[in-house]
Write an enzyme that holds these catalytic residues in place. Sequence first.
Site, PDB file in Angstrom:
ATOM      1  N   PRO A  89       0.816  -1.213   0.000  1.00 11.52           N
ATOM      2  CA  PRO A  89       0.000   0.000   0.000  1.00 11.52           C
ATOM      3  C   PRO A  89       0.853   1.269   0.000  1.00 11.52           C
ATOM      4  O   PRO A  89       0.349   2.355  -0.257  1.00 11.52           O
ATOM      5  CB  PRO A  89      -0.824  -0.109   1.287  1.00 11.52           C
ATOM      6  CG  PRO A  89      -0.058  -1.043   2.156  1.00 11.52           C
ATOM      7  CD  PRO A  89       0.628  -2.003   1.230  1.00 11.52           C
ATOM      8  N   GLU A 116       2.060  -7.271   9.230  1.00 11.50           N
ATOM      9  CA  GLU A 116       2.132  -5.822   9.357  1.00 11.50           C
ATOM     10  C   GLU A 116       2.941  -5.173   8.236  1.00 11.50           C
ATOM     11  O   GLU A 116       2.711  -4.032   7.872  1.00 11.50           O
ATOM     12  CB  GLU A 116       2.755  -5.456  10.717  1.00 11.50           C
ATOM     13  CG  GLU A 116       2.825  -3.970  11.003  1.00 11.50           C
ATOM     14  CD  GLU A 116       1.457  -3.327  11.114  1.00 11.50           C
ATOM     15  OE1 GLU A 116       1.355  -2.106  10.930  1.00 11.50           O
ATOM     16  OE2 GLU A 116       0.474  -4.068  11.386  1.00 11.50           O
ATOM     17  N   ARG A 154      -2.379  -9.744 -20.460  1.00 13.69           N
ATOM     18  CA  ARG A 154      -3.285  -9.507 -21.589  1.00 13.69           C
ATOM     19  C   ARG A 154      -2.653  -8.641 -22.670  1.00 13.69           C
ATOM     20  O   ARG A 154      -3.162  -8.573 -23.790  1.00 13.69           O
ATOM     21  CB  ARG A 154      -4.586  -8.872 -21.091  1.00 13.69           C
ATOM     22  CG  ARG A 154      -4.433  -7.480 -20.531  1.00 13.69           C
ATOM     23  CD  ARG A 154      -5.699  -6.997 -19.837  1.00 13.69           C
ATOM     24  NE  ARG A 154      -6.829  -7.016 -20.727  1.00 13.69           N
ATOM     25  CZ  ARG A 154      -7.111  -6.068 -21.604  1.00 13.69           C
ATOM     26  NH1 ARG A 154      -6.305  -5.017 -21.703  1.00 13.69           N
ATOM     27  NH2 ARG A 154      -8.166  -6.151 -22.389  1.00 13.69           N
ATOM     28  N   ASP A 169      -8.137   0.152 -25.167  1.00  8.12           N
ATOM     29  CA  ASP A 169      -8.644   0.056 -23.799  1.00  8.12           C
ATOM     30  C   ASP A 169      -8.634   1.416 -23.118  1.00  8.12           C
ATOM     31  O   ASP A 169      -7.858   2.300 -23.461  1.00  8.12           O
ATOM     32  CB  ASP A 169      -7.766  -0.893 -22.966  1.00  8.12           C
ATOM     33  CG  ASP A 169      -8.092  -2.346 -23.227  1.00  8.12           C
ATOM     34  OD1 ASP A 169      -9.192  -2.620 -23.698  1.00  8.12           O
ATOM     35  OD2 ASP A 169      -7.227  -3.195 -22.956  1.00  8.12           O
TER      36      ASP A 169
END
Length: 246
Positions: A89, A116, A154, A169
């Site tokens: 994150p 953690e 992809r 896309d």
Amino acid sequence: MKIDILSLFPEMFDGVLKSSIMGKASEKGAVTFKVTNFRSFTTNKHNKVDDYPFGGGAGMVLMPQPLFDAVEAMRQTHRQKPRIILTSPQGKPFQQHDAEDLAKESGLIFICGHYEGFDERIPQHLVTDEFSIGDFVMTGGELAAMAMIDSIVRLLPGVLGNETSAVTDSFSTGLLEHPHYTRPADFRGLKVPDILLSGNHEKIAEWRHRESFRRTYNRRPDLLNGRILTDQESRWLTEFEHQKEK
């Protein structure tokens, strides 16, 4: 492409890597996957891969030894030096241009964290890229790795049935993708725009560009920041702004 995945829960990848586009890509030989439980590399007599953080605090931290040894072993199976990707994150936001960049590599190693966090020596001295898929925290990095791997695979040559699909896309052109319609042309009184039934490919291309630009303006105006607009896009922008003021 060869993709190695280091995870404490390798079974999570079973269905994903064998299904849909990723499964077909593997069958075609465009990519090979190997998922390894990095716990098997620990030298800890209790088979531990984590420990309490120095200085105190909540949670457990992944130790450097198992991951350093696992990555070093994985590197030996790659023809060229692979990129080593940490899902975190705290990483930079993963975007379409990152997928396009990574799709050019011959090998990738993904590290999926848990607990953690990581001993700081892992992101500082082991990995080449640290990515996040959003401003939220999950239990582990497996789902983030799956999302990134899907977006990369992809893009590999021959994976998608239509080679223009990836080019048009959302985000690949810097804009969100235009609306799509299919049969029937009239469904419960809801009709497909006439231009799409006209057969005039030049006008259809212009309509798609306009609607792509409109959708981006309405839903993700941040994507237009810094974009060098064509004369046509500048006219559309003025038109959309006038419509919004009414």
